[in-house]
Write an enzyme that holds these catalytic residues in place. Sequence first.
Site, PDB file in Angstrom:
ATOM      1  N   ARG A 123      42.718  47.868  -3.858  1.00 37.38           N
ATOM      2  CA  ARG A 123      42.476  47.363  -5.233  1.00 37.38           C
ATOM      3  C   ARG A 123      41.334  46.358  -5.304  1.00 37.38           C
ATOM      4  O   ARG A 123      41.249  45.552  -6.217  1.00 37.38           O
ATOM      5  CB  ARG A 123      43.742  46.758  -5.829  1.00 37.38           C
ATOM      6  N   LYS A 145      26.837  48.181 -10.874  1.00 40.76           N
ATOM      7  CA  LYS A 145      27.201  49.548 -11.263  1.00 40.76           C
ATOM      8  C   LYS A 145      27.453  50.324  -9.977  1.00 40.76           C
ATOM      9  O   LYS A 145      26.558  50.425  -9.128  1.00 40.76           O
ATOM     10  CB  LYS A 145      26.082  50.211 -12.056  1.00 40.76           C
ATOM     11  N   GLU A 187      11.119  52.564 -11.204  1.00 43.31           N
ATOM     12  CA  GLU A 187      12.072  51.562 -11.719  1.00 43.31           C
ATOM     13  C   GLU A 187      11.411  50.182 -11.842  1.00 43.31           C
ATOM     14  O   GLU A 187      11.844  49.358 -12.631  1.00 43.31           O
ATOM     15  CB  GLU A 187      13.311  51.489 -10.817  1.00 43.31           C
ATOM     16  N   LYS A 229      16.205  41.895 -14.076  1.00 38.74           N
ATOM     17  CA  LYS A 229      17.510  42.562 -14.103  1.00 38.74           C
ATOM     18  C   LYS A 229      18.642  41.536 -14.105  1.00 38.74           C
ATOM     19  O   LYS A 229      19.641  41.704 -14.811  1.00 38.74           O
ATOM     20  CB  LYS A 229      17.653  43.533 -12.940  1.00 38.74           C
ATOM     21  N   GLU A 239      27.361  46.386 -20.201  1.00 38.58           N
ATOM     22  CA  GLU A 239      26.512  47.268 -21.017  1.00 38.58           C
ATOM     23  C   GLU A 239      27.084  47.527 -22.407  1.00 38.58           C
ATOM     24  O   GLU A 239      27.198  48.663 -22.873  1.00 38.58           O
ATOM     25  CB  GLU A 239      26.287  48.603 -20.287  1.00 38.58           C
ATOM     26  N   ARG A 243      21.946  45.503 -22.021  1.00 37.61           N
ATOM     27  CA  ARG A 243      21.806  46.134 -20.694  1.00 37.61           C
ATOM     28  C   ARG A 243      21.384  47.601 -20.822  1.00 37.61           C
ATOM     29  O   ARG A 243      20.761  48.149 -19.915  1.00 37.61           O
ATOM     30  CB  ARG A 243      23.115  46.002 -19.903  1.00 37.61           C
ATOM     31  N   ASN A 247      18.299  51.542 -19.274  1.00 32.67           N
ATOM     32  CA  ASN A 247      18.392  53.000 -19.203  1.00 32.67           C
ATOM     33  C   ASN A 247      17.172  53.690 -19.793  1.00 32.67           C
ATOM     34  O   ASN A 247      17.212  54.897 -20.062  1.00 32.67           O
ATOM     35  CB  ASN A 247      19.661  53.479 -19.924  1.00 32.67           C
ATOM     36  N   HIS A 250      16.439  57.165 -18.847  1.00 33.17           N
ATOM     37  CA  HIS A 250      17.568  57.679 -18.070  1.00 33.17           C
ATOM     38  C   HIS A 250      18.354  58.788 -18.763  1.00 33.17           C
ATOM     39  O   HIS A 250      18.970  59.606 -18.090  1.00 33.17           O
ATOM     40  CB  HIS A 250      18.508  56.534 -17.682  1.00 33.17           C
ATOM     41  N   HIS A 254      18.864  61.778 -16.294  1.00 33.36           N
ATOM     42  CA  HIS A 254      20.147  62.288 -15.799  1.00 33.36           C
ATOM     43  C   HIS A 254      20.313  63.774 -16.088  1.00 33.36           C
ATOM     44  O   HIS A 254      20.877  64.514 -15.291  1.00 33.36           O
ATOM     45  CB  HIS A 254      21.298  61.488 -16.407  1.00 33.36           C
ATOM     46  N   HIS A 268      15.954  60.595  -8.022  1.00 38.96           N
ATOM     47  CA  HIS A 268      16.326  59.864  -9.241  1.00 38.96           C
ATOM     48  C   HIS A 268      15.112  59.160  -9.868  1.00 38.96           C
ATOM     49  O   HIS A 268      14.863  59.261 -11.070  1.00 38.96           O
ATOM     50  CB  HIS A 268      17.439  58.864  -8.920  1.00 38.96           C
TER      51      HIS A 268
HETATM   52  N1  GLY Z   1      20.492  50.956 -13.547  1.00 36.87           N
HETATM   53  C1  GLY Z   1      20.799  50.470 -14.826  1.00 36.87           C
HETATM   54  C2  GLY Z   1      21.761  49.337 -14.830  1.00 36.87           C
HETATM   55  O1  GLY Z   1      22.073  48.793 -13.792  1.00 36.87           O
HETATM   56  O2  GLY Z   1      22.258  48.974 -15.879  1.00 36.87           O
END
Ligand code: GLY
Length: 370
Positions: A123, A145, A187, A229, A239, A243, A247, A250, A254, A268
């Site tokens: 956990r 993430k 990025e 970041k 998010e 945040r 993206n 993205h 994706h 990616h």
């Molecule tokens: N890679 C996007 C984020 O960490 O929100």
Amino acid sequence: MTTNTISVDLGDRGYDIIVGTNLLAKAGSHMAPLVKRQPAIIVTDETVAALHLATLRDSLSAVGMAAEIVVLKPGESTKEFSGLEFLSSAILDLAPERASTLIALGGGVVGDITGFAASVILRGIDFIQIPTTLLSQVDSSVGGKTGINTRHGKNLIGSFYQPRLVLADTGVLDTLPRRELLAGYAEVVKYGLLGYPDFFTWLEANGRAVLDGDADARRHAVITSCDAKAKIVAGDERELGQRALLNLGHTFAHTLEAETGFGSRLLHGEAVSIGMILAFDLSTSLGLCPAEDTARVKRHFAAVGLPMGLDAVAGQDWSSKTLINHMRLDKKVRDGRITFILARGIGDAFIANDVSLKDVEALLDNAIAA
Ligand code: GLY
């Protein structure tokens, strides 16, 4: 050795990102105060193990820290249920306790799957990120993430789970293949495009130096990206708002990755690069972004060699309808509407929930025909 420390201000989940050269050789002393129980468990992949594991182990020995090692197969296909089962079983075989710490040594795949395993084993146990690719240093190792891919899409199983420390040794980027470096650079540029126009201008002048191995330029690019970041994550960890700007590109990326099977045909960062061009093209076609800004973005991407069009994936038979169907499964869908990050200009991205899919389909049809 010059190091810079950036704090991710998240209260009791807060942590430092330490950026510098020769950090791996000193990793043990940076981690020792945080590792509550030994042995620590290092998770890496075969490629990174061959290059950097000995240095990390020596740094742990130097401070008297014991470690067990789990080695994964390299590549995005490790980041699936089967890879998670292998990793969790290997960790449980080592009889971890709640006070145990995982150390993720590698790129985004190792970091994402190790972070997810850390969030569910017993956990939740601690983990530390030691990212070894440009992409993981500037993006995936920061912000908590974690997750795995499924046949439904990218990172659809996962958690928000923050590391205890991020150690980004920019010296290890010297061993990175050019293609991986360039994918990570996408990025880096993203920060300039989404909210830091001065950084984009700096990259126009220094992007080549970052890619060609200039140590100071690399460090500056990683520090600026991590700083950006860290601020965004501290303001919106889960998010719910800003945040989502991270993206940029993205939603497109994706879907391109899902269609090409999350493999080495399209990395990616390459997908993000193409996705950002599509996002700027869409913004301009909707009358939101001056054409000159989109042209300037394209000039920089071309100058450094970032992929810009769907023809970057040789032999792929694209269909706009199939791509849009993948988008409907994205995590960013709200009430059935697909979220896009669009731009009013360089450094001025915003969240758009009202883009007509007819406009997206027309954009993709043009991109496919180009
Ligand atoms: N890679 C996007 C984020 O960490 O929100």
